[in-house]
Write an enzyme that holds these catalytic residues in place. Structure first.
Site, PDB file in Angstrom:
ATOM      1  N   GLY A  11      46.798  48.164  32.795  1.00  0.00           N
ATOM      2  CA  GLY A  11      46.484  48.685  34.122  1.00  0.00           C
ATOM      3  C   GLY A  11      46.430  47.623  35.207  1.00  0.00           C
ATOM      4  O   GLY A  11      46.155  46.449  34.948  1.00  0.00           O
ATOM      5  N   LYS A  22      43.474  43.446  36.350  1.00  0.00           N
ATOM      6  CA  LYS A  22      42.040  43.685  36.161  1.00  0.00           C
ATOM      7  C   LYS A  22      41.463  42.933  34.976  1.00  0.00           C
ATOM      8  O   LYS A  22      40.391  42.320  35.075  1.00  0.00           O
ATOM      9  CB  LYS A  22      41.781  45.179  36.005  1.00  0.00           C
ATOM     10  CG  LYS A  22      40.318  45.526  35.782  1.00  0.00           C
ATOM     11  CD  LYS A  22      40.046  47.011  35.838  1.00  0.00           C
ATOM     12  CE  LYS A  22      40.715  47.761  34.720  1.00  0.00           C
ATOM     13  NZ  LYS A  22      40.266  49.177  34.663  1.00  0.00           N
ATOM     14  N   GLN A  72      54.011  48.738  28.467  1.00  0.00           N
ATOM     15  CA  GLN A  72      53.918  50.086  29.021  1.00  0.00           C
ATOM     16  C   GLN A  72      54.438  50.033  30.455  1.00  0.00           C
ATOM     17  O   GLN A  72      53.753  49.568  31.355  1.00  0.00           O
ATOM     18  CB  GLN A  72      52.474  50.595  28.989  1.00  0.00           C
ATOM     19  CG  GLN A  72      52.341  52.040  29.452  1.00  0.00           C
ATOM     20  CD  GLN A  72      50.885  52.492  29.557  1.00  0.00           C
ATOM     21  OE1 GLN A  72      49.979  51.671  29.677  1.00  0.00           O
ATOM     22  NE2 GLN A  72      50.670  53.799  29.533  1.00  0.00           N
ATOM     23  N   THR A  78      45.863  57.050  28.669  1.00  0.00           N
ATOM     24  CA  THR A  78      45.469  56.271  27.488  1.00  0.00           C
ATOM     25  C   THR A  78      46.268  56.662  26.250  1.00  0.00           C
ATOM     26  O   THR A  78      46.606  55.806  25.424  1.00  0.00           O
ATOM     27  CB  THR A  78      43.971  56.457  27.211  1.00  0.00           C
ATOM     28  OG1 THR A  78      43.680  57.861  27.152  1.00  0.00           O
ATOM     29  CG2 THR A  78      43.126  55.819  28.302  1.00  0.00           C
ATOM     30  N   ASN A 169      31.685  59.202  26.209  1.00  0.00           N
ATOM     31  CA  ASN A 169      32.731  58.478  25.492  1.00  0.00           C
ATOM     32  C   ASN A 169      32.886  57.094  26.108  1.00  0.00           C
ATOM     33  O   ASN A 169      33.108  56.967  27.317  1.00  0.00           O
ATOM     34  CB  ASN A 169      34.042  59.259  25.595  1.00  0.00           C
ATOM     35  CG  ASN A 169      35.214  58.519  24.984  1.00  0.00           C
ATOM     36  OD1 ASN A 169      35.028  57.684  24.111  1.00  0.00           O
ATOM     37  ND2 ASN A 169      36.421  58.842  25.437  1.00  0.00           N
ATOM     38  N   ASN A 227      35.719  48.501  36.618  1.00  0.00           N
ATOM     39  CA  ASN A 227      36.799  49.039  37.446  1.00  0.00           C
ATOM     40  C   ASN A 227      36.768  48.523  38.873  1.00  0.00           C
ATOM     41  O   ASN A 227      37.718  48.740  39.625  1.00  0.00           O
ATOM     42  CB  ASN A 227      36.735  50.569  37.465  1.00  0.00           C
ATOM     43  CG  ASN A 227      37.097  51.164  36.118  1.00  0.00           C
ATOM     44  OD1 ASN A 227      38.122  50.814  35.544  1.00  0.00           O
ATOM     45  ND2 ASN A 227      36.247  52.031  35.600  1.00  0.00           N
ATOM     46  N   HIS A 362      23.043   2.381  43.466  1.00  0.00           N
ATOM     47  CA  HIS A 362      23.070   2.991  44.790  1.00  0.00           C
ATOM     48  C   HIS A 362      24.413   2.795  45.487  1.00  0.00           C
ATOM     49  O   HIS A 362      25.018   1.735  45.420  1.00  0.00           O
ATOM     50  CB  HIS A 362      21.998   2.386  45.732  1.00  0.00           C
ATOM     51  CG  HIS A 362      20.941   1.596  45.051  1.00  0.00           C
ATOM     52  ND1 HIS A 362      19.728   2.120  44.707  1.00  0.00           N
ATOM     53  CD2 HIS A 362      20.906   0.302  44.633  1.00  0.00           C
ATOM     54  CE1 HIS A 362      18.984   1.193  44.116  1.00  0.00           C
ATOM     55  NE2 HIS A 362      19.686   0.092  44.054  1.00  0.00           N
ATOM     56  N   ALA A 422      26.673 -11.479  47.308  1.00  0.00           N
ATOM     57  CA  ALA A 422      26.565 -10.291  48.152  1.00  0.00           C
ATOM     58  C   ALA A 422      27.482 -10.414  49.359  1.00  0.00           C
ATOM     59  O   ALA A 422      27.628 -11.487  49.955  1.00  0.00           O
ATOM     60  CB  ALA A 422      25.121 -10.115  48.604  1.00  0.00           C
TER      61      ALA A 422
END
Length: 460
Positions: A11, A22, A72, A78, A169, A227, A362, A422
Site C-alpha cells: 500500500g 507507509k 501487486q 487484502t 479483527n 494509517n 577546553h 602557549a
C-alpha cells in the site's frame, strides 16, 4: 510443523501524506516493516513472502535477501494481495501467517501463541482478535451462540447489531496453507468497497463446516495498524515505553523515563544511570556503570564501562572504560578514546584516536589526529587539518604537553615528551623531548599607552 508467512506491504498509505511508502516510516529507529519482520521470525517460517507494490524497490531494499517478494500492481484488497503469493506458496503443506506490514507493535510472543493455538485446536483458519473499547472502523468478529466464529464483517458492511460488537479483527491470521489458496479462488468483490476481502474466506470455511477459531490478544496496543501520523505517534509512544521498561527490568536506572528516546537496537548494560532528555540511537552500546546526563545524544557508538558523558553529542565513536566527556563536547565519526581520557568543555574531536589518560579540557578542535597517551592538550588548541582540498594528519607522541592556544598545522608530528609553548603556531616536526616556541617575541613600550585616546589621562 512447517510455517510460512505473507507480509502485506504494497500500500501507498495515502493518509500518511508522504512520498515514503507507509511501511517504511520508522518507529524507534526501525521501519514498521522491520519491526513486523522481526516478530514474524519468532514462528521460524520456512519461507517469508512480502507483497510489494507502491515504490516497491524501496520496500524490497529493506528486507533484501531475507524474504521472497511478489508484486501487486493494483491494490484490489487484502484478498487480492494474498493471491499474489500463490506462485510462491500454492500446494505446500503447512500453516501460513498473514500479517500487515503496518503493525509495528505486534510481538513475536503473540505470533508464536497464535500459531500454537491454531495448531492445538486443529483449525483451518485462526484470526488474531482484540477487544476494543471503541471498535469503530474495525472489522467485527461475529460468533454464534456457542462462541464459534462464523464470519468477519467490515465496518461498512456491518448491520446495527454487528456494529455494537467489541471483538475486532486485527488483520493478522493463520491458515492451512493449501486451503487458503483454494478458498481465495472463490471470493468476489460483491461488497461495499468493491474489493477482494481476505476475510471472506472465513465464511467459505464455515460453509464447508471447517473449523475457524480466534485467538484474543492480551494487549490491545499490539493490534494497532498505522494509517496516519497520529497512529504513528501512538506507536512511537508505546514502543518507547516498552524499550525503557525492558532496560529497567535489566538493571538500568532512568531518572525521567518519559523524556528519554532509545531506539530498538541500543544495548545498555546493568547499573547505567540515564538522566532526562537523553537520546540513544542506532547500534549503540553503553557499558555498565556509565552515567549519561541530561541532554546527551549518542548514535552508533560504544561507550566503555564507568564512563561519564555530560550533555554532549557522540557520533560513530568508540570510547574505552572510565572516559569523561563534556559538558558540551562533540565527538564526530571515527573517534576512538582510550581508557580514562578526558574530553572537556566545548571540545570537538573528529576522525582521531586519543590515547589513554590524555586530557583535552577546553575549547579545542582535534581532527584527523593520532594522539598518544598521557598527553595534555591546552585550552584553545587547534589542529589545522584542511588546506581547502585535502585533509592531513597530526601525530602527537606520548606524554607531550601542548600549550594553550597552540595551532598545529598538519601534516605534523610532535614527538614523545615534547612541549609546545602557549600561543605557538607549529608547522614543522617537533623532536621528542624538545620545547618549541613558535610565536613573536614580546615587545614592551613603557608609557606608550598614555598617548592613546582612550587612556584616562587624556579625558581630563
Amino acid at each position: 510443523m512447517t510455517n510460512y508467512a505473507i507480509i502485506l506491504a504494497a500500500g501507498k498509505g495515502t493518509r500518511m501524506t508522504s512520498d515514503l511508502p507507509k511501511v517504511l516510516h520508522k518507529v524507534s529507529g526501525l521501519t514498521m516493516l522491520e519491526h513486523v519482520f522481526r516478530s514474524v521470525k519468532a514462528i521460524s517460517p520456512e519461507k517469508a513472502v512480502t507483497v510489494i507494490g507502491h515504490k516497491s524497490e524501496k520496500v524490497r531494499a529493506v528486507l533484501a535477501d531475507q524474504s521472497a517478494f511478489v508484486h501487486q500492481t493494483e491494490q484490489l484488497g487484502t484478498g487480492h494481495a494474498v493471491m499474489m503469493a500463490e506462485t510462491q506458496l500454492e500446494g505446500l503443506e503447512g500453516h501460513t501467517l498473514v500479517i500487515a506490514g503496518d503493525t509495528p507493535l505486534i510481538t513475536g510472543e503473540s505470533l508464536k501463541s497464535l500459531i500454537d493455538f491454531h495448531v492445538n485446536h486443529k483449525n483451518v483458519a485462526t484470526i488474531l482478535t482484540a477487544t476494543a473499547q471503541d471498535p469503530f472502523g474495525y472489522g467485527r468478529i461475529v460468533r454464534n451462540k456457542d462462541g464459534e466464529v462464523i464470519k468477519i464483517v467490515e465496518q461498512k458492511d456491518a448491520n446495527e447489531y454487528e456494529q455494537q460488537l467489541k471483538e475486532i479483527n486485527t488483520g493478522t491470521y493463520v491458515f492451512d496453507n493449501k486451503r487458503l489458496f483454494e478458498a481465495l479462488k472463490c471470493i468476489t468483490t460483491n461488497n461495499a468497497q468493491g474489493e477482494y476481502y481476505l476475510t471472506d474466506v472465513v465464511a467459505i470455511f464455515r460453509a464447508n463446516k471447517e473449523k475457524v477459531g480466534a485467538y484474543i490478544l492480551r494487549d490491545f496496543n499490539e493490534s494497532l495498524g498505522v494509517n496516519d501520523r497520529v497512529a504513528l505517534a501512538t506507536a512511537e509512544t508505546v514502543m518507547r515505553q516498552r524499550i525503557t521498561q525492558k532496560h529497567m527490568v535489566n538493571g538500568v536506572t532512568f531518572q525521567n523515563p518519559e523524556t528519554v528516546y532509545i531506539e530498538s537496537d541500543v544495548e545498555i548494560a546493568p547499573d547505567v544511570l540515564i538522566e532526562g532528555n537523553v537520546t540513544l540511537k542506532g547500534r549503540t552500546h553503553i557499558g555498565s556503570g556509565t552515567v549519561l546526563t541530561n541532554g546527551t545524544y549518542i548514535v552508533d557508538s560504544e561507550i566503555g564501562q564507568g564512563s561519564i558523558i555530560t550533555n554532549s553529542m557522540i557520533e560513530s565513536s568508540v570510547l574505552a572504560a572510565g572516559v569523561t566527556v563534556g559538558p558540551y563536547a562533540h565527538l564526530r565519526p571515527g573517534t576512538t578514546l582510550g581508557r580514562e581520557v578526558h574530553i572537556g568543555n566545548f571540545v570537538e574531536v573528529k576522525g582521531s584516536h586519543i590515547g589513554e589518560k590524555t586530557k583535552a579540557g577546553h575549547l579545542t578542535y582535534i581532527g584527523n589526529a593520532q594522539v598518544g597517551s598521557s598527553v595534555n592538550v591546552g585550552a584553545g588548541t587547534i589542529t589545522v587539518n584542511y588546506d581547502g582540498q585535502n585533509k592531513y594528519e597530526t601525530v602527537i607522541g606520548d606524554h607531550a604537553f601542548i600549550g594553550s592556544n597552540s595551532t598545529l598545522i598538519a601534516p605534523l608530528e610532535v614527538g614523545d615528551n615534547a612541549l609546545t609553548a602557549a600561543g605557538s603556531t607549529i608547522s614543522k616536526t617537533v623532536p621528542a623531548d624538545s620545547i618549541v616556541i613558535g610565536r613573536s617575541r614580546q615587545v614592551t613600550k613603557e608609557g606608550y599607552a598614555k598617548r592613546l585616546a582612550h587612556h584616562p589621562s587624556r579625558s581630563k
